[in-house]
Design an enzyme around this catalytic site. Structure first.
Site, PDB file in Angstrom:
ATOM      1  CE  LYS A 176       0.745   2.320   3.135  1.00  8.88           C
ATOM      2  NZ  LYS A 176       2.016   2.457   3.678  1.00  8.88           N
ATOM      3  CE1 TYR A 261      -1.287   0.086   7.144  1.00  8.89           C
ATOM      4  CE2 TYR A 261      -0.380   2.627   6.477  1.00  8.89           C
ATOM      5  CZ  TYR A 261      -0.438   0.711   6.946  1.00  8.89           C
ATOM      6  OH  TYR A 261       0.636   0.105   6.664  1.00  8.89           O
TER       7      TYR A 261
HETATM    8  P1  NAD Z   1      12.579   1.956   1.853  1.00  9.61           P
HETATM    9  O1  NAD Z   1      12.920   3.099   1.242  1.00  9.61           O
HETATM   10  O2  NAD Z   1      12.531   1.631   3.253  1.00  9.61           O
HETATM   11  O3  NAD Z   1      12.757   1.310   1.152  1.00  9.61           O
HETATM   12  C1  NAD Z   1      12.380   0.704  -0.180  1.00  9.61           C
HETATM   13  C2  NAD Z   1      13.519   0.380  -1.336  1.00  9.61           C
HETATM   14  O4  NAD Z   1      13.156   0.596  -2.679  1.00  9.61           O
HETATM   15  C3  NAD Z   1      14.168   0.551  -1.171  1.00  9.61           C
HETATM   16  O5  NAD Z   1      15.580  -1.319  -0.730  1.00  9.61           O
HETATM   17  C4  NAD Z   1      15.756   1.131  -2.905  1.00  9.61           C
HETATM   18  O6  NAD Z   1      16.412   1.186  -2.759  1.00  9.61           O
HETATM   19  C5  NAD Z   1      14.687   0.786  -3.330  1.00  9.61           C
HETATM   20  N1  NAD Z   1      14.572   1.300  -4.519  1.00  9.61           N
HETATM   21  C6  NAD Z   1      14.398   1.545  -6.399  1.00  9.61           C
HETATM   22  N2  NAD Z   1      14.049   2.758  -6.422  1.00  9.61           N
HETATM   23  C7  NAD Z   1      14.135   3.762  -5.912  1.00  9.61           C
HETATM   24  C8  NAD Z   1      14.102   4.983  -6.281  1.00  9.61           C
HETATM   25  N3  NAD Z   1      14.329   5.148  -7.479  1.00  9.61           N
HETATM   26  N4  NAD Z   1      14.334   5.465  -4.881  1.00  9.61           N
HETATM   27  C9  NAD Z   1      14.406   5.114  -3.927  1.00  9.61           C
HETATM   28  N5  NAD Z   1      13.604   3.898  -3.473  1.00  9.61           N
HETATM   29  C10 NAD Z   1      14.482   2.718  -4.906  1.00  9.61           C
HETATM   30  O7  NAD Z   1      11.192   2.091   2.012  1.00  9.61           O
HETATM   31  P2  NAD Z   1       9.585   1.078   2.530  1.00  9.61           P
HETATM   32  O8  NAD Z   1       9.363   1.789   3.708  1.00  9.61           O
HETATM   33  O9  NAD Z   1      10.576  -0.050   2.747  1.00  9.61           O
HETATM   34  O10 NAD Z   1       8.240   1.008   1.322  1.00  9.61           O
HETATM   35  C11 NAD Z   1       8.281   0.474   0.400  1.00  9.61           C
HETATM   36  C12 NAD Z   1       6.921  -0.272  -0.138  1.00  9.61           C
HETATM   37  O11 NAD Z   1       5.701  -0.608   0.804  1.00  9.61           O
HETATM   38  C13 NAD Z   1       6.306   1.781  -0.184  1.00  9.61           C
HETATM   39  O12 NAD Z   1       5.121   1.100  -0.660  1.00  9.61           O
HETATM   40  C14 NAD Z   1       5.468   1.861   1.567  1.00  9.61           C
HETATM   41  O13 NAD Z   1       3.781   2.770   0.968  1.00  9.61           O
HETATM   42  C15 NAD Z   1       5.259  -0.102   1.568  1.00  9.61           C
HETATM   43  N6  NAD Z   1       4.930   0.557   3.115  1.00  9.61           N
HETATM   44  C16 NAD Z   1       3.992  -0.958   4.101  1.00  9.61           C
HETATM   45  C17 NAD Z   1       3.919  -1.150   5.596  1.00  9.61           C
HETATM   46  C18 NAD Z   1       3.139  -1.678   5.945  1.00  9.61           C
HETATM   47  O14 NAD Z   1       2.709  -2.164   7.366  1.00  9.61           O
HETATM   48  N7  NAD Z   1       2.115  -2.372   5.287  1.00  9.61           N
HETATM   49  C19 NAD Z   1       5.146   0.007   6.144  1.00  9.61           C
HETATM   50  C20 NAD Z   1       6.029   0.507   4.886  1.00  9.61           C
HETATM   51  C21 NAD Z   1       6.521   0.804   4.033  1.00  9.61           C
END
Ligand code: NAD
Length: 429
Positions: A176, A261
């Site tokens: 999401k 959420y």
């Molecule tokens: P994060 O920044 O920790 O990870 C993002 C990943 O994408 C990194 O490994 C990064 O290297 C990669 N990536 C590839 N291309 C990129 C670019 N152009 N710019 C930036 N990063 C790039 O983020 P996250 O917290 O892991 O979030 C990822 C997804 O998960 C999002 O859609 C977020 O909304 C979702 N999320 C959901 C929950 C949940 O509880 N369901 C919690 C956190 C995040």
């Protein structure tokens, strides 16, 4: 049994089995006790029923019956996932959660960082040949053990990777928010339908036991009619640069990231779709983090039955993830409703001449494992998931309406979706 145990003398082998608890398992499956001891009862050994090991209830009537032991599928029969994006969520929550899954396993990784991917692959037993980069994503097609991809990339990349996965015949579990706009979400739904693959949005709270108990409180009317919802999801975020402050990658600020959420909860709790929304946005002047996206939004949703939801989301306040349901005859509160763990459910109501506030103690589950296994179960059964693409699409439409309401400074009417957006209810228990 360890290899060297095969060649051990009988007496020391028995000692090893007793020490490791293997004798009890042997008894359960073979039905006989270990020689030299009083025979075990059926209560002790349990038995096998319908292909799974079960034990009779050994607790007294004063306590609830413990659940049966988990019955995981053999690894080769589980749904194999490719994890796309190795950021915080993948490494801190999703990959560890597979350890609690019964029907799912990680079998491939897609990452732009070969060094990071190599470390993670080693940790989770994924062969080098199943570690891909974004450029050769389509090579997943050849990996037969990959039935589904789990997209855990920044929001603005979800559409591209969903469409690429659908084009190579892989089912999609997408984090999401589903996308940046309703148009992108619509395209994702259509791409998956055209390709004949299933699409699920990872709305973990819809599978979380305390939230499911709250849904039942509303449906079964135990506290009378639900009148109001107060939902808060705020946290204090740090400095940039990070993709969450870039509109092209995040789609917006606090609203799509954490306010979603609250929005989604108002819909699954009421079982209704809002007919009118209003909102106000604010960001601290001159803060470069909020040049493109909002820091905070407070918003209000009006539902057809008259229920009103009041929600607050922000990147600029100390963390609070509370859900409060105000019924005619009582109050239900889940203080950490949207957190990864630690949920509790409190119910307040009249009891004789006093007001009683009681905790309903509900067994906690790993939300990510529950959500991933739900998708696997539906893939194995060939059935629609509970939170398909249409559920995410409706939230995207509502978020677009909320931005419009905030920008124009007036309530905005929203049409109801033509069809129900959620699939059949998930299995309880
Ligand atoms: P994060 O920044 O920790 O990870 C993002 C990943 O994408 C990194 O490994 C990064 O290297 C990669 N990536 C590839 N291309 C990129 C670019 N152009 N710019 C930036 N990063 C790039 O983020 P996250 O917290 O892991 O979030 C990822 C997804 O998960 C999002 O859609 C977020 O909304 C979702 N999320 C959901 C929950 C949940 O509880 N369901 C919690 C956190 C995040």
């Amino acid at each position: 049994m360890p290899d060297d145990a095969k060649t051990m003398p009988r007496a020391s082998r028995r000692g090893l089995m007793q020490a490791s608890g293997l004798s009890a398992l042997g008894v359960a499956l073979g039905g006989a006790g270990a020689p030299g001891y009083p025979a075990p009862s059926r209560m002790d050994t349990g038995g096998v029923e319908g292909g799974r090991v079960t034990f009779p209830n050994w607790r007294g009537q004063a306590e609830p019956e413990p659940p049966p032991p988990p019955a995981p599928l053999p690894p080769g029969e589980r749904v194999g996932y490719a994890i796309v994006g190795l950021g915080r969520l993948s490494l801190e929550e999703i990959l560890p959660a597979f350890g609690a899954c019964r029907q799912s396993r990680p079998v491939a990784l897609v990452s732009g960082s070969p060094e990071k991917a190599a470390v993670v692959a080693r940790q989770y037993g994924i062969p080098d040949s199943s570690v891909l980069g974004y450029d050769n994503f389509e090579d997943l097609r050849q990996l037969r053990e990959v039935r589904a991809v789990y997209i855990v990339l920044p929001n603005g990349m979800h559409r591209e990777y969903t469409e690429r996965a659908a084009a190579i015949g892989k089912h999609v579990l997408c984090e999401k928010p589903m996308a940046n706009t309703p148009e992108e979400a619509q395209a994702m739904v259509e791409a998956c339908a055209r390709a004949g693959v299933k699409l699920m949005v990872a709305y973990r709270c819809q599978y979380e036991p305390h939230s499911r108990a709250a849904i039942r409180l509303v449906r079964f009317g135990e506290l009378g009619k639900l009148r109001f919802i107060h939902a808060t999801n705020v946290q204090s975020n740090g400095p940039g640069p990070q993709w969450r402050y870039a509109k092209a990658l995040a789609g917006g600020g606090a609203l799509p990231d954490i306010g979603l959420y609250c929005l989604n909860a108002t819909r699954y709790l009421t079982g209704e779709e809002p007919v009118e929304v209003s909102a106000q946005m604010q960001s601290p002047a001159g803060d470069p983090r909020f040049a493109e996206v909002e820091e905070s939004m407070d918003f209000r949703l009006r539902f057809p039955s008259g229920i009103v939801a009041q929600c607050v989301t922000s990147y600029g306040a100390f963390q609070d993830k509370t859900l409060r349901l105000l019924f005619e005859n009582g109050l239900a509160e889940i203080p950490d409703a949207f957190a990864y763990r630690g949920q509790r459910l409190f119910v307040s109501r009249k009891a004789g001449e006093i007001i009683e506030r009681q905790e309903r103690v509900i067994a906690r589950k790993n939300q990510f494992a529950t959500e991933i296994d739900h998708f696997s179960e539906r893939l194995r059964a060939g059935e629609a998931p509970h939170t398909p693409g249409e559920e995410g699409l409706q939230d995207q439409r509502l978020m677009a309406a909320l931005y419009r309401a905030a920008t124009e400074g007036r309530p905005v009417e929203v049409p109801s979706p033509e069809r129900r957006t959620r699939g059949p209810e998930p299995a309880e228990g």
